[in-house]
Write a protein that holds these residues in place. Structure first.
Motif, PDB file in Angstrom:
ATOM      1  N   TRP B  52       0.860  -1.194   0.000  1.00  0.00           N
ATOM      2  CA  TRP B  52       0.000   0.000   0.000  1.00  0.00           C
ATOM      3  C   TRP B  52       0.896   1.244   0.000  1.00  0.00           C
ATOM      4  CZ3 TRP B  52      -4.261   2.520  -0.743  1.00  0.00           C
ATOM      5  CH2 TRP B  52      -4.696   3.553   0.079  1.00  0.00           C
ATOM      6  N   ASP B  83       1.789  -8.822  -0.102  1.00  0.00           N
ATOM      7  CA  ASP B  83       0.357  -8.543  -0.013  1.00  0.00           C
ATOM      8  C   ASP B  83       0.007  -7.325  -0.863  1.00  0.00           C
ATOM      9  OD1 ASP B  83      -2.283  -8.780   1.689  1.00  0.00           O
ATOM     10  OD2 ASP B  83      -1.718  -6.665   1.777  1.00  0.00           O
ATOM     11  N   ASN B 145     -11.434  -5.739   3.271  1.00  0.00           N
ATOM     12  CA  ASN B 145     -12.312  -4.964   4.161  1.00  0.00           C
ATOM     13  C   ASN B 145     -13.747  -5.482   4.196  1.00  0.00           C
ATOM     14  OD1 ASN B 145     -10.253  -3.348   4.950  1.00  0.00           O
ATOM     15  ND2 ASN B 145     -10.807  -1.588   3.693  1.00  0.00           N
ATOM     16  N   PHE B 225       3.453  -0.735  11.495  1.00  0.00           N
ATOM     17  CA  PHE B 225       4.047   0.532  11.940  1.00  0.00           C
ATOM     18  C   PHE B 225       3.042   1.681  11.827  1.00  0.00           C
ATOM     19  CE2 PHE B 225       8.090  -1.461  10.042  1.00  0.00           C
ATOM     20  CZ  PHE B 225       8.450  -2.019  11.263  1.00  0.00           C
ATOM     21  N   ALA B 271       5.342  -2.483   4.987  1.00  0.00           N
ATOM     22  CA  ALA B 271       5.605  -1.988   3.626  1.00  0.00           C
ATOM     23  C   ALA B 271       6.805  -1.065   3.684  1.00  0.00           C
ATOM     24  CB  ALA B 271       4.384  -1.224   3.123  1.00  0.00           C
ATOM     25  N   THR B 272       7.599  -1.045   2.652  1.00  0.00           N
ATOM     26  CA  THR B 272       8.736  -0.121   2.640  1.00  0.00           C
ATOM     27  C   THR B 272       9.179   0.190   1.222  1.00  0.00           C
ATOM     28  OG1 THR B 272      11.005   0.259   3.400  1.00  0.00           O
ATOM     29  CG2 THR B 272      10.421  -2.009   2.898  1.00  0.00           C
ATOM     30  N   THR B 273       9.829   1.349   1.088  1.00  0.00           N
ATOM     31  CA  THR B 273      10.418   1.722  -0.198  1.00  0.00           C
ATOM     32  C   THR B 273      11.932   1.509  -0.149  1.00  0.00           C
ATOM     33  OG1 THR B 273      10.608   3.964   0.656  1.00  0.00           O
ATOM     34  CG2 THR B 273       8.726   3.513  -0.760  1.00  0.00           C
ATOM     35  N   HIS B 277      15.569  -1.006   4.948  1.00  0.00           N
ATOM     36  CA  HIS B 277      14.449  -1.280   5.851  1.00  0.00           C
ATOM     37  C   HIS B 277      13.908  -2.694   5.662  1.00  0.00           C
ATOM     38  CE1 HIS B 277      13.398   3.209   6.757  1.00  0.00           C
ATOM     39  NE2 HIS B 277      14.465   2.770   7.401  1.00  0.00           N
ATOM     40  N   GLU B 280      16.188  -4.920   7.462  1.00  0.00           N
ATOM     41  CA  GLU B 280      16.037  -4.795   8.911  1.00  0.00           C
ATOM     42  C   GLU B 280      14.770  -5.528   9.381  1.00  0.00           C
ATOM     43  OE1 GLU B 280      15.256  -0.776  10.249  1.00  0.00           O
ATOM     44  OE2 GLU B 280      16.205  -1.249  12.159  1.00  0.00           O
ATOM     45  N   ASN B 281      13.702  -5.393   8.603  1.00  0.00           N
ATOM     46  CA  ASN B 281      12.442  -6.041   8.985  1.00  0.00           C
ATOM     47  C   ASN B 281      12.582  -7.561   8.964  1.00  0.00           C
ATOM     48  OD1 ASN B 281      11.522  -3.465   9.168  1.00  0.00           O
ATOM     49  ND2 ASN B 281      10.384  -3.486   7.232  1.00  0.00           N
TER      50      ASN B 281
HETATM   51  N1  NAP Z   1      -7.607  -3.704   4.889  1.00  0.00           N
HETATM   52  C1  NAP Z   1      -6.477  -4.195   4.467  1.00  0.00           C
HETATM   53  O1  NAP Z   1      -6.459  -5.228   3.852  1.00  0.00           O
HETATM   54  C2  NAP Z   1      -5.195  -3.483   4.756  1.00  0.00           C
HETATM   55  C3  NAP Z   1      -5.202  -2.232   5.381  1.00  0.00           C
HETATM   56  C4  NAP Z   1      -3.984  -1.611   5.658  1.00  0.00           C
HETATM   57  C5  NAP Z   1      -2.797  -2.229   5.286  1.00  0.00           C
HETATM   58  N2  NAP Z   1      -2.821  -3.435   4.651  1.00  0.00           N
HETATM   59  C6  NAP Z   1      -1.565  -4.098   4.242  1.00  0.00           C
HETATM   60  O2  NAP Z   1      -0.609  -3.949   5.279  1.00  0.00           O
HETATM   61  C7  NAP Z   1       0.586  -3.390   4.750  1.00  0.00           C
HETATM   62  C8  NAP Z   1       1.338  -2.605   5.791  1.00  0.00           C
HETATM   63  O3  NAP Z   1       0.590  -1.539   6.316  1.00  0.00           O
HETATM   64  P1  NAP Z   1       0.867  -0.034   5.903  1.00  0.00           P
HETATM   65  O4  NAP Z   1       1.264   0.032   4.486  1.00  0.00           O
HETATM   66  O5  NAP Z   1      -0.320   0.741   6.331  1.00  0.00           O
HETATM   67  O6  NAP Z   1       2.081   0.502   6.721  1.00  0.00           O
HETATM   68  P2  NAP Z   1       3.215  -0.043   7.703  1.00  0.00           P
HETATM   69  O7  NAP Z   1       3.847  -1.264   7.170  1.00  0.00           O
HETATM   70  O8  NAP Z   1       2.646  -0.042   9.069  1.00  0.00           O
HETATM   71  O9  NAP Z   1       4.248   1.171   7.586  1.00  0.00           O
HETATM   72  C9  NAP Z   1       4.883   1.466   6.385  1.00  0.00           C
HETATM   73  C10 NAP Z   1       5.827   2.605   6.636  1.00  0.00           C
HETATM   74  O10 NAP Z   1       6.812   2.196   7.582  1.00  0.00           O
HETATM   75  C11 NAP Z   1       8.098   2.584   7.144  1.00  0.00           C
HETATM   76  N3  NAP Z   1       9.050   1.506   7.465  1.00  0.00           N
HETATM   77  C12 NAP Z   1       9.046   0.225   7.026  1.00  0.00           C
HETATM   78  N4  NAP Z   1      10.063  -0.450   7.547  1.00  0.00           N
HETATM   79  C13 NAP Z   1      10.759   0.413   8.325  1.00  0.00           C
HETATM   80  C14 NAP Z   1      11.922   0.315   9.108  1.00  0.00           C
HETATM   81  N5  NAP Z   1      12.597  -0.826   9.220  1.00  0.00           N
HETATM   82  N6  NAP Z   1      12.347   1.412   9.776  1.00  0.00           N
HETATM   83  C15 NAP Z   1      11.687   2.583   9.694  1.00  0.00           C
HETATM   84  N7  NAP Z   1      10.573   2.744   8.948  1.00  0.00           N
HETATM   85  C16 NAP Z   1      10.112   1.664   8.272  1.00  0.00           C
HETATM   86  C17 NAP Z   1       8.003   2.753   5.657  1.00  0.00           C
HETATM   87  O11 NAP Z   1       8.810   3.847   5.259  1.00  0.00           O
HETATM   88  P3  NAP Z   1      10.063   3.591   4.253  1.00  0.00           P
HETATM   89  O12 NAP Z   1       9.466   3.460   2.902  1.00  0.00           O
HETATM   90  O13 NAP Z   1      10.899   4.807   4.438  1.00  0.00           O
HETATM   91  O14 NAP Z   1      10.739   2.343   4.720  1.00  0.00           O
HETATM   92  C18 NAP Z   1       6.531   3.050   5.402  1.00  0.00           C
HETATM   93  O15 NAP Z   1       6.311   4.427   5.273  1.00  0.00           O
HETATM   94  C19 NAP Z   1       0.069  -2.563   3.579  1.00  0.00           C
HETATM   95  O16 NAP Z   1       1.096  -2.202   2.705  1.00  0.00           O
HETATM   96  C20 NAP Z   1      -0.950  -3.484   2.995  1.00  0.00           C
HETATM   97  O17 NAP Z   1      -0.341  -4.445   2.183  1.00  0.00           O
HETATM   98  C21 NAP Z   1      -3.993  -4.070   4.394  1.00  0.00           C
END
Ligand code: NAP
Lengths: 232, 305
Positions: B52, B83, B145, B225, B271-273, B277, B280-281
Motif C-alpha cells: 500500500w 500482499d 475490508n 508501523f 511496507a517499505t520503499t 528497511h 532490517e524487517n
Molecule cells: N484492509 C487491508 O487489507 C489493509 C489495510 C492496511 C494495510 N494493509 C496491508 O498492510 C501493509 C502494511 O501496512 P501499511 O502500508 O499501512 O504501513 P506499515 O507497514 O505499518 O508502515 C509502512 C511505513 O513504515 C516505514 N518503514 C518500514 N520499515 C521500516 C523500518 N525498518 N524502519 C523505519 N521505517 C520503516 C516505511 O517507510 P520507508 O518506505 O521509508 O521504509 C513506510 O512508510 C500494507 O502495505 C498493505 O499491504 C492491508
C-alpha cells in the motif's frame, strides 16, 4: 458506517507518497513538452481578454480554458494521475466534461457574457492569474523540487483549476457560474491530497478557492458595475 | 570435517557479530523464522511485505526499478509473502514488474484481494489482478475490508475447490468491523484472516487472535508501523534499557517482534520503499520471539512515552 470512516484519518486515504505525486507531474511535463509554451501563451491571452475589449473575448476565454482543461485531463490526469489513483478515471471524465462545457460556451454567440466589471475586480483577477501563470511554477523550487516538476497552467491540474475558478467567479454571472463547479470539486479533492502529503501548495489552493468564493459573493450580492446582458 | 580450530574461529565470529551494531553483516543476515499455516501445515516466513502506497509508483521506470530492488532484497533475505490489492493503484503492476524482472514467480507467496461492491464483479477483478501480477493464480485471495464478503467468499471457495487457489481469507484494518469479522470467522472455513495488530492497536488480542487459534486460521498483521507513524514516533525516543537483553538494535525490530511473537500471528507485512528497511524487517523475524513478559514490558514502556 460513519464510525468506520471516523476510524480513518485523512492521511489514511492518501494512496501515494509526495515523491510519487510530483514525479507524475515531472513525467507529464516531459510527455507533453512544449505544449506548456502554448498553454501559458493561452493564459496570457486570457489576461489580455480580461483587461481589454478584445474582439470575441467572450468566446476566446472559454475556448482557451477548454483547451487547458483538455490538455490537463489528457496530459496529466489520464496519462499519469490515473495510474496512481483509483479515482483517476472519474477525475478524467470531470476534466473532459469541463472542457466540453467550456467549449460549448465558446461556440455560443454570447459566450461567457462578461459584462462591465469594476476596476478592482479586473485588477485582482489579472494579478492572481498572472501569478498563477508565471510565479506558481517556481513554487517547485521553494518546495525543494526541481523545476522539471513545475506545475504549469494547462498541464498540471491545480493551476488550471485555480485560473479557471478565479476567472469564472470574478467575471461571470448567472448560470455561467456553474462552470466553477468542476474546478471547485477538483480543488477540494486536491486540497485534501496536498494536506495529507504535507505540501505547502495546499495553502495556495485554499487561498485561491476562498478568494474565488469572495469574488462570487461580491459579484452576486453586490453586483457592482453589473449591467446584465451587455456584450463584452 | 569440523576441527577445533574451525570451532574456535566460528565462536569468535559469533561473538564479534553479536558485538558489532547494525548493518555491518546485513547481507549475511539469517533468514526470518517460519510459521505454520494451520489449515495445511505449510510454512511461511513470519515477515512479509506490504505494498500500500510504497509500491504505487505508476509507470515511472526509475521508481519501478527501486521497488524491484526492494523485492530482490526481500526474496534474498528469505521473504516470501507479498500482499496487495486492486485498491492499491499501480502496486499490483509494480509487483508484477518486479516478479518478472527477478524471475521470482516460483518463490512468491502471492497474497491479493477482491475489492468490489459489485458481487458479480469479483471474477473479472481477480483476472485483472492476475494480469497485473503477471501470474496465472494466487496463493491467497482475501476479501478486502469485508466488502460484499458473502458473494466473494463463495467465489473464492469455488476457486479453491477447483484447485486454482490455495488459501482463502478476509481482511479488515484500523480496528473496524471486528464484530462482523468475528461472525465470519465463526461461520466460514477461512484459512487466513488479516487484521491490524501492533503495539498500540491491540484490541484483537481480546477475541480475534484467540478465536483464530481456536479455529485454526493463519493471521496476517497489517499496519505494523501504523503506516510509518508509529516507528517514526518511537524513533524520537531511546530504546528501552532492556533492548540489549533481547538483542534488539532498533525500534522497527522491537515493534515487529512484538507482533510476530504473538502465538496466533503467522506473519506481519510491513511496507517499505527502502532496501535497508526491508533487510532490517526480515532480521527482526529471524530473532527469537519475545517472551510474554517482555512484550508486556514493551507495552508498558511505550505507554510511559
Ligand atoms: N484492509 C487491508 O487489507 C489493509 C489495510 C492496511 C494495510 N494493509 C496491508 O498492510 C501493509 C502494511 O501496512 P501499511 O502500508 O499501512 O504501513 P506499515 O507497514 O505499518 O508502515 C509502512 C511505513 O513504515 C516505514 N518503514 C518500514 N520499515 C521500516 C523500518 N525498518 N524502519 C523505519 N521505517 C520503516 C516505511 O517507510 P520507508 O518506505 O521509508 O521504509 C513506510 O512508510 C500494507 O502495505 C498493505 O499491504 C492491508
Amino acid at each position: 458506517m460513519m464510525d468506520r470512516w471516523l476510524s480513518y484519518e485523512l492521511s489514511d486515504l492518501l494512496m501515494f507518497s509526495p515523491q510519487v505525486y510530483y514525479r507524475q507531474i515531472e513525467l507529464a511535463n516531459q510527455d507533453v513538452w512544449p505544449v506548456q509554451l502554448i498553454t501559458v501563451a493561452g493564459g496570457l491571452l486570457l489576461i489580455m481578454s480580461v483587461n481589454f475589449a478584445v474582439p470575441q473575448r467572450n468566446r476566446i476565454i472559454p475556448a482557451v480554458l477548454a483547451m487547458a482543461w483538455f490538455c490537463a485531463g489528457w496530459g496529466f490526469i489520464a496519462s499519469r494521475y490515473s495510474d496512481i489513483h483509483i479515482a483517476g478515471p472519474h477525475i478524467e471524465v470531470l476534466f473532459y466534461l469541463q472542457a466540453a462545457a467550456l467549449a460549448a460556451c465558446a461556440v455560443m454567440s454570447d459566450g461567457l457574457d462578461i459584462g462591465p466589471r469594476s476596476k478592482i475586480m479586473i485588477r485582482a483577477v489579472t494579478i492572481l492569474v498572472l501569478l498563477l501563470l508565471v510565479a506558481y511554477p517556481f513554487q517547485a523550487l521553494l518546495s525543494g523540487r526541481f523545476l522539471t516538476s513545475a506545475e504549469v497552467f494547462g498541464v498540471a491540474a491545480d493551476p488550471t483549476a485555480l485560473v479557471t475558478i478565479l476567472i469564472i467567479c470574478g467575471m461571470c454571472r448567472g448560470w455561467r457560474l456553474l462552470l466553477a463547479v468542476a474546478p471547485f470539486v477538483w480543488l477540494v479533492f486536491s486540497a485534501m491530497t496536498l494536506w495529507s502529503m504535507g505540501s505547502m501548495e495546499v495553502w495556495i489552493v485554499l487561498a485561491g478557492s476562498l478568494v474565488s468564493a469572495a469574488f462570487m459573493a461580491y459579484g452576486v450580492l453586490l453586483r457592482p458595475g453589473h449591467s446584465s446582458r451587455k456584450p463584452g | 570435517m569440523v576441527t577445533r580450530r574451525t570451532i574456535m574461529w566460528a565462536s569468535l565470529a559469533t561473538v564479534l557479530a553479536g558485538s558489532v551494531p547494525g548493518n555491518l553483516f546485513a547481507d549475511a543476515s539469517p533468514m526470518p523464522d517460519s510459521r505454520i499455516i494451520p489449515s495445511t501445515g505449510e510454512e511461511v516466513p513470519c515477515v512479509g511485505l506490504g505494498s500500500w502506497i510504497t509500491f504505487n509508483v505508476g509507470k515511472d521506470q526509475k521508481l519501478l526499478d527501486e521497488c524491484a530492488d526492494v523485492m530482490q532484497a526481500f526474496f534474498d533475505g528469505g521473504g516470501r509473502l507479498i500482499d496487495s490489492s486492486p485498491m492499491y493503484g499501480s502496486s499490483q503492476a509494480t509487483i508484477g514488474y518486479g516478479l518478472a524482472r527477478l524471475s521470482r514467480r516460483d518463490t512468491v507467496f502471492a497474497a491479493d484481494k477482491v475489492w468490489t461492491r459489485n458481487a458479480a464483479g469479483g471474477a473479472l477483478q481477480i483476472a485483472n489482478s492476475g494480469k497485473a501480477w503477471r501470474m496465472p493464480d494466487f496463493t491467497l485471495l482475501q476479501v478486502h475490508n469485508l466488502v460484499a464478503w458473502q458473494a466473494h467468499l463463495e467465489l473464492l471457495f469455488s476457486l479453491k475447490a477447483e484447485g486454482r487457489l490455495k488459501y482463502v481469507g478476509v481482511t479488515t484494518s484500523h480496528g473496524s468491523r471486528h464484530r462482523e469479522l468475528e461472525e465470519i470467522m465463526v461461520s466460514q472455513p477461512l484459512d487466513f484472516v488479516q487484521l491490524t495488530y501492533n503495539v498500540l492497536d491491540r484490541e484483537v488480542e481480546k477475541r480475534l487472535l484467540p478465536l483464530a487459534r481456536e479455529r485454526g486460521m493463519a493471521v496476517i498483521a497489517n499496519r505494523p508501523f501504523q503506516r510509518g507513524r508509529l516507528v517514526r514516533a518511537m524513533q524520537r525516543h531511546r530504546l528501552p534499557d532492556w533492548a540489549g537483553e533481547v538483542s534488539a538494535d532498533s525500534w522497527a525490530q522491537l515493534l515487529l517482534r512484538f507482533i510476530v511473537s504473538h502465538p496466533a500471528v503467522t506473519c506481519a507485512i510491513p511496507a517499505t520503499t527502502r532496501v535497508d528497511h526491508v533487510r532490517e524487517n526480515l532480521r527482526a523475524g529471524s530473532k527469537p520471539p519475545l517472551a510474554p513478559e517482555m512484550r508486556q514490558r514493551l507495552v508498558d514502556y511505550i505507554q510511559t512515552l
